[in-house]
Scaffold this motif. Structure first.
Motif, PDB file in Angstrom:
ATOM      1  N   ARG A   1      26.574  38.792  30.803  1.00  0.00           N
ATOM      2  CA  ARG A   1      27.575  38.128  29.974  1.00  0.00           C
ATOM      3  C   ARG A   1      28.566  37.948  30.633  1.00  0.00           C
ATOM      4  N   LYS A   2      28.954  39.112  31.851  1.00  0.00           N
ATOM      5  CA  LYS A   2      30.522  38.950  32.667  1.00  0.00           C
ATOM      6  C   LYS A   2      29.686  37.835  32.830  1.00  0.00           C
ATOM      7  N   ILE A   3      28.383  37.111  34.433  1.00  0.00           N
ATOM      8  CA  ILE A   3      28.477  36.375  35.062  1.00  0.00           C
ATOM      9  C   ILE A   3      28.405  35.148  34.136  1.00  0.00           C
ATOM     10  N   LEU A   4      27.842  35.303  33.251  1.00  0.00           N
ATOM     11  CA  LEU A   4      27.720  33.630  32.246  1.00  0.00           C
ATOM     12  C   LEU A   4      29.245  33.253  32.094  1.00  0.00           C
ATOM     13  N   GLY A   5      30.372  34.287  31.831  1.00  0.00           N
ATOM     14  CA  GLY A   5      31.799  33.758  31.100  1.00  0.00           C
ATOM     15  C   GLY A   5      31.861  33.264  32.376  1.00  0.00           C
ATOM     16  N   TRP A   6      31.906  33.767  33.104  1.00  0.00           N
ATOM     17  CA  TRP A   6      32.414  33.398  34.911  1.00  0.00           C
ATOM     18  C   TRP A   6      32.141  31.761  35.172  1.00  0.00           C
ATOM     19  N   ALA A   7      30.804  32.175  35.022  1.00  0.00           N
ATOM     20  CA  ALA A   7      29.992  30.704  35.639  1.00  0.00           C
ATOM     21  C   ALA A   7      30.338  29.839  34.600  1.00  0.00           C
TER      22      ALA A   7
END
Length: 136
Positions: free
Chosen positions: A16-22
């Motif tokens: 979720r953190k990676i998806l949010g940053w992307a």
């Protein structure tokens, strides 16, 4: 069993953190592209010539458009012969349009801004006249 649950929860949290940053990066890149394409002033200058026409037209967005006939001759397309140099532009405000409309045929020096792209509510061309420098 509890360690498996915590590992799955940590993986889900990292995803979720990676998806949010992307998504944030995509939004910033998209916003930057839109700004550069439609709002960044690519060039500014002054064009001079005789005003051919100034009109208000459009299907959905009514915009002010004009054409300046510049002195000298050029070739519009290869093999078509000699034609006049024309500068087609959009007009930024009502007051500039009104001045141009009542003085059609006169010689003008017009200050313009050039954009990379066209917005339908700004006009039909990439060139937007924002100031009348001189009128003769």
């Amino acid at each position: 069993m509890e360690t498996t649950y915590k590992t799955a929860k940590n993986k889900s949290s990292a995803f979720r953190k990676i998806l949010g940053w992307a998504l944030l990066l995509l939004l910033l890149l998209g916003g930057g592209y839109i700004y550069y394409r439609y709002y960044f002033v690519f060039g500014e200058g002054v064009k001079s010539g005789y005003l051919n026409y100034a009109v208000k037209k459009g299907n959905l967005f009514k915009t002010y458009e004009g054409k300046l006939i510049q002195e000298g001759f050029g070739s519009a397309k290869v093999g078509t012969g000699i034609s006049s140099n024309e500068f087609e532009f959009s007009i930024e405000s009502d007051s500039i349009f009104n001045l141009l409309e009542v003085n059609s045929g006169k010689y003008f020096d017009l200050h313009y801004k050039e954009y990379h792209g066209v917005l339908p509510w700004r006009g039909n061309t990439r060139y937007v006249v924002d100031q009348v420098v001189n009128m003769k």
